[in-house]
Design an enzyme around this catalytic site. Sequence first.
Site, PDB file in Angstrom:
ATOM      1  N   GLU A 125       0.848  -1.181   0.000  1.00 52.63           N
ATOM      2  CA  GLU A 125       0.000   0.000   0.000  1.00 52.63           C
ATOM      3  C   GLU A 125       0.891   1.241   0.000  1.00 52.63           C
ATOM      4  O   GLU A 125       1.856   1.281   0.757  1.00 52.63           O
ATOM      5  CB  GLU A 125      -0.911   0.037   1.228  1.00 52.63           C
ATOM      6  CG  GLU A 125      -1.917   1.173   1.146  1.00 52.63           C
ATOM      7  CD  GLU A 125      -2.897   1.206   2.321  1.00 52.63           C
ATOM      8  OE1 GLU A 125      -2.807   0.347   3.217  1.00 52.63           O
ATOM      9  OE2 GLU A 125      -3.739   2.110   2.319  1.00 52.63           O
ATOM     10  N   GLY A 265       3.507   2.692  10.760  1.00 49.75           N
ATOM     11  CA  GLY A 265       3.259   1.891  11.958  1.00 49.75           C
ATOM     12  C   GLY A 265       3.099   0.411  11.666  1.00 49.75           C
ATOM     13  O   GLY A 265       3.766  -0.425  12.272  1.00 49.75           O
ATOM     14  N   MET A 267       0.849  -2.608   8.722  1.00 46.98           N
ATOM     15  CA  MET A 267       0.104  -2.783   7.468  1.00 46.98           C
ATOM     16  C   MET A 267      -0.816  -3.988   7.550  1.00 46.98           C
ATOM     17  O   MET A 267      -0.399  -5.072   7.964  1.00 46.98           O
ATOM     18  CB  MET A 267       1.110  -2.922   6.316  1.00 46.98           C
ATOM     19  CG  MET A 267       0.468  -3.161   4.964  1.00 46.98           C
ATOM     20  SD  MET A 267      -0.540  -1.733   4.449  1.00 46.98           S
ATOM     21  CE  MET A 267      -1.797  -2.587   3.499  1.00 46.98           C
ATOM     22  N   GLU A 268      -2.054  -3.780   7.098  1.00 49.88           N
ATOM     23  CA  GLU A 268      -3.131  -4.744   7.302  1.00 49.88           C
ATOM     24  C   GLU A 268      -3.239  -5.837   6.235  1.00 49.88           C
ATOM     25  O   GLU A 268      -4.331  -6.373   6.025  1.00 49.88           O
ATOM     26  CB  GLU A 268      -4.456  -3.983   7.369  1.00 49.88           C
ATOM     27  CG  GLU A 268      -4.917  -3.351   6.036  1.00 49.88           C
ATOM     28  CD  GLU A 268      -4.568  -1.875   5.868  1.00 49.88           C
ATOM     29  OE1 GLU A 268      -3.578  -1.426   6.465  1.00 49.88           O
ATOM     30  OE2 GLU A 268      -5.283  -1.187   5.123  1.00 49.88           O
ATOM     31  N   ASN A 269      -2.155  -6.214   5.561  1.00 45.23           N
ATOM     32  CA  ASN A 269      -2.209  -7.269   4.542  1.00 45.23           C
ATOM     33  C   ASN A 269      -3.078  -8.435   5.020  1.00 45.23           C
ATOM     34  O   ASN A 269      -2.957  -8.871   6.161  1.00 45.23           O
ATOM     35  CB  ASN A 269      -0.799  -7.812   4.264  1.00 45.23           C
ATOM     36  CG  ASN A 269       0.227  -6.708   4.180  1.00 45.23           C
ATOM     37  OD1 ASN A 269       0.138  -5.839   3.334  1.00 45.23           O
ATOM     38  ND2 ASN A 269       1.178  -6.722   5.108  1.00 45.23           N
ATOM     39  N   HIS A 301      -6.075  -1.768  15.363  1.00 42.70           N
ATOM     40  CA  HIS A 301      -6.321  -1.065  14.093  1.00 42.70           C
ATOM     41  C   HIS A 301      -6.141  -2.005  12.891  1.00 42.70           C
ATOM     42  O   HIS A 301      -7.026  -2.118  12.042  1.00 42.70           O
ATOM     43  CB  HIS A 301      -5.368   0.123  13.995  1.00 42.70           C
ATOM     44  CG  HIS A 301      -5.545   0.960  12.765  1.00 42.70           C
ATOM     45  ND1 HIS A 301      -6.319   2.094  12.737  1.00 42.70           N
ATOM     46  CD2 HIS A 301      -5.059   0.804  11.514  1.00 42.70           C
ATOM     47  CE1 HIS A 301      -6.296   2.608  11.514  1.00 42.70           C
ATOM     48  NE2 HIS A 301      -5.528   1.840  10.750  1.00 42.70           N
ATOM     49  N   GLU A 302      -5.012  -2.671  12.843  1.00 43.19           N
ATOM     50  CA  GLU A 302      -4.749  -3.527  11.677  1.00 43.19           C
ATOM     51  C   GLU A 302      -5.723  -4.698  11.633  1.00 43.19           C
ATOM     52  O   GLU A 302      -6.203  -5.093  10.576  1.00 43.19           O
ATOM     53  CB  GLU A 302      -3.304  -4.037  11.671  1.00 43.19           C
ATOM     54  CG  GLU A 302      -2.228  -2.952  11.774  1.00 43.19           C
ATOM     55  CD  GLU A 302      -2.391  -1.790  10.824  1.00 43.19           C
ATOM     56  OE1 GLU A 302      -2.964  -1.968   9.734  1.00 43.19           O
ATOM     57  OE2 GLU A 302      -1.948  -0.682  11.180  1.00 43.19           O
ATOM     58  N   HIS A 305      -9.070  -3.621  10.299  1.00 40.00           N
ATOM     59  CA  HIS A 305      -9.061  -3.429   8.845  1.00 40.00           C
ATOM     60  C   HIS A 305      -9.543  -4.680   8.113  1.00 40.00           C
ATOM     61  O   HIS A 305      -9.960  -4.594   6.961  1.00 40.00           O
ATOM     62  CB  HIS A 305      -7.637  -3.125   8.362  1.00 40.00           C
ATOM     63  CG  HIS A 305      -7.322  -1.660   8.236  1.00 40.00           C
ATOM     64  ND1 HIS A 305      -8.176  -0.752   7.660  1.00 40.00           N
ATOM     65  CD2 HIS A 305      -6.209  -0.955   8.586  1.00 40.00           C
ATOM     66  CE1 HIS A 305      -7.609   0.451   7.664  1.00 40.00           C
ATOM     67  NE2 HIS A 305      -6.414   0.356   8.226  1.00 40.00           N
ATOM     68  N   GLU A 324      -9.639   4.271   6.492  1.00 40.04           N
ATOM     69  CA  GLU A 324      -8.756   4.728   7.571  1.00 40.04           C
ATOM     70  C   GLU A 324      -9.499   5.484   8.673  1.00 40.04           C
ATOM     71  O   GLU A 324      -9.279   5.235   9.856  1.00 40.04           O
ATOM     72  CB  GLU A 324      -7.605   5.569   7.008  1.00 40.04           C
ATOM     73  CG  GLU A 324      -6.637   4.788   6.104  1.00 40.04           C
ATOM     74  CD  GLU A 324      -6.039   3.551   6.761  1.00 40.04           C
ATOM     75  OE1 GLU A 324      -6.150   3.388   7.995  1.00 40.04           O
ATOM     76  OE2 GLU A 324      -5.464   2.715   6.028  1.00 40.04           O
TER      77      GLU A 324
HETATM   78  N1  B3K Z   1      -2.854   1.119   5.660  1.00 36.18           N
HETATM   79  C1  B3K Z   1      -1.532   1.281   6.178  1.00 36.18           C
HETATM   80  C2  B3K Z   1      -0.841   2.527   5.715  1.00 36.18           C
HETATM   81  C3  B3K Z   1      -0.154   2.414   4.420  1.00 36.18           C
HETATM   82  C4  B3K Z   1       0.659   3.664   4.153  1.00 36.18           C
HETATM   83  C5  B3K Z   1       1.232   3.696   2.787  1.00 36.18           C
HETATM   84  N2  B3K Z   1       2.089   4.840   2.576  1.00 36.18           N
HETATM   85  C6  B3K Z   1      -1.500   1.245   7.661  1.00 36.18           C
HETATM   86  C7  B3K Z   1      -2.785   1.527   8.339  1.00 36.18           C
HETATM   87  O1  B3K Z   1      -3.367   2.582   8.236  1.00 36.18           O
HETATM   88  O2  B3K Z   1      -3.267   0.655   8.994  1.00 36.18           O
HETATM   89 ZN    ZN Z   2      -5.231   1.961   8.766  1.00 35.55          ZN
END
Ligand code: B3K
Ligand code: ZN
Length: 883
Positions: A125, A265, A267-269, A301-302, A305, A324
């Site tokens: 992302e 911080g 990433m929600e893969n 948070h993740e 998501h 977000e």
């Molecule tokens: N979705 C990611 C942020 C990605 C940032 C890319 N530059 C983390 C978050 O908001 O959970």
């Molecule tokens: Zn997020």
Amino acid sequence: MRTDSPQTIYRKDYTPPSFLVDSVELGFDLDPARTIVASRIRMRHNPASSSRSIELHGEHIELVQVRLNGKVLKPSQYKLTASTLTIPKAPDEVELDIETILAPQDNTSLSGLYVSNHNFFTQCEAEGFRRITFFPDRPDVMARYTVMLRADKAKYPVLLSNGNLIEEGDLGDGRHYAKWEDPFKKPSYLFALVAAKLVCQEEHFKLADGRTVLLQVWVEEGNLDKTDYAMQSLKNSIRWDEERFGLELDLDRFMIVAVGDFNMGAMENKGLNIFNTKYVLANPRVATDVDYAGIEAVVGHEYFHNWTGNRVTCRDWFQLSLKEGLTVFRDQEFSADMIGTDTGRAVTRIDQVRTLRQAQFPEDAGPMAHPVRPDSFVEINNFYTVTIYEKGAEVVRMYQTLVGREGFRKGMDLYFARHDEQAVQCDDFRAAMADANDRDFQQFERWYSQAGTPVVKAASQYDAAAQTFTLTLSQSCPATPGQPQKLPFHIPVTVGLLGADGCDLSLIVDGVAAETNSVVLELTQAEQTFVFAQVKEAPVPSLLRDFSAPVVLQYDYSDAQLLHLFRHDSDPVNRWEAGQRLAMARLLKLTAAHAAGETLSLDDTFIEAQRALLADDTLDAAFRELALILPSETIIAEQLAQVDPHAIHAARQFMRRTIAEALKPELLAQYHANLTPGDYSPDALSAGKRALKNLALAYLLVAPGKEELALAQQQFDSAGNMTDRAAALVALIHSGDEAAAQAALADFYRDFSGEALVVDKWFAMQAAAPTTDVAAVRQLMTHPAFTLKNPNRARSLIFSFANGNPSQFHTQDGSGYAFWAEQVIALDALNPQVAARLARSMDRWRRYAPALQEHMRRALERVAAKKNLSNDVMEVVSKALSN
Ligand code: B3K
Ligand code: ZN
């Protein structure tokens, strides 16, 4: 770094993808210097598109070959640019086989596939997938993924990707493989892989529906003693989402992986969250209460998501706040519910208000101001902002304020019922909230389309004979770039009225009796009047309770009224707010007095109010701590038309010193009353006690005598946890006793040199000390532990100095700005995303005194003139320089 000339992308130009992707099979032969990626994409023409050409994105990768339905394409059959691959006139059904080569070890941007401490990680992302293979790398293309990973077994024993592991084995030549399949459709930005030497803490966890899932937290071997809290937070998150929103984990396996080099911080893969180590690793020795709270929030948070972002995703990146803002709101509610008490909830709310004022209001008033749903951008990575996240969360919170908790849940349920596995827009969320609650949220749309912080002015009149209290609210919103005029917002203003005894009066507004002691007034026009009936005495209004909207509220409060609210308001947020108003009025006067060369003085009324609050044991320690913190230098600066950072610093320091001297016995008493002996626990009650005790320590060390110095030294030497140790060190650094500070810093480094996250703290504490000048920062950069390549380390020193040490950054000779320009340029060559964040430090340059402005403009121009600047930095500095 720049591949094409910077181009502005507009929301209005959205067109649907010409081809949809059904499935993606990816094969990786992982090698740091030369990784080969083979991709097979099954696509079909999108009936919603009039275009027949296949548009793929690709950057910083070498194309080896592309085959269409089995036939190798000749270069004349496609068009390849530095960022796209276009195949014109494609048939309805297409199978593409694409081979690319990349060099992860050279990827310092940390976007795409990269190497960190000899291990492989990805970050896709927003647009990192195109650094791995050619693909329609846009969030509205959702597909099913199967991933085959092949790598050296000794170096990379762990091979992870999204979804479920369906096969693994040896390849015979010292290499091994693992095959992963993700059962859910997802956009390319949620793809992830990890190939690494890691270990994990794992647990089987039972979901509400009875299924058992495997939870794992993966870290480097030496960090296995720091994974408990992340695991606990993950389990709490899963439970909470089941209970509060009826949302279950949809996979059999959920993994968190920690990496030391990471741009943000976490990433929600899908199923494979990748985290900055900062938001995973904790034990009492190395992590503070704030770190623990951060881990809980970010893990939540993740995880959240998974539904708000992954199952329902964004149609395009202009809709970023759809996932977000909503997910921040969810993690805020999660953290508040985890504390469980009303004051605990209020304390989290106060923290949110502070963040908004410290970072979001300035953004909304500066050159990068943008609506929660922007209309244009040059580089999407520049739009992961406090406006998209925190203001976006406020917008979501306002729905809940307007329709209530149950109504909000109904709206969420409808949103998922309508849009599961779709890529949608902010308007779709708004429609779900409106339809589920039978409300008209047409005007509410302006929160998404208009930038700037609205100002709500309140005026009131009490009629003793008629027993009415009339409240007139009017609203306006300053111009922002590209938006000279604003239309009225739909603003929920929560109001209560306090009687002379400090209790809430019962409320009858415009003929309707309120059920509680607060009422939500809906301000929709430029000006509106609300009449409260049967008001038996002249009340003190408590306005915008719980910070019911992200606005600036102006009301001509007298000191006496503010003191009344500060002592009695049943809404803790407004109680805190009254204290902030009292402090701010004085800070502004002191700043002006300092600038005019007058002697400074502080009135007893304010000091006595602080004294009473400090000693009030009926209040939570956490609340008292927040109520005693003075507005920051940045927040003070935002109140001024022309900023003199030195006058602000002097005024705030004077106020701190005066309070410290006047309240010395009470501070000392609170210090001892709030010790937390025994085993460390990060719970809110203990953390609140430590916060109050350490605030007391900080005050005692503003102008310390021998005893205070000894107290700090004793805490530093004997602390059983990082919260207390770090607080003592900071107090010593700020004490003015240079020898004691240096000795403690040396001890601290010796004890923690092997803990990267603690070394970050060590740099950050020094960078933010008013005794640290540019020369000292340059000196710290020569320390063997310093590197610009690691984002956490760069942030700890350079960002902490530029953003957290205003009196040294803004020296008259402009040397702070020259340093900033140098570092932005140096960082940009390595990592444009991080460089662009640093570039934002100059956003508010036009508000400084003319001599400083001149230096700042020159520094900005110096960056702008640099050849081969990234789009990221170019967008930020050109917006800062433009009118
Ligand atoms: N979705 C990611 C942020 C990605 C940032 C890319 N530059 C983390 C978050 O908001 O959970
Ligand atoms: Zn997020």
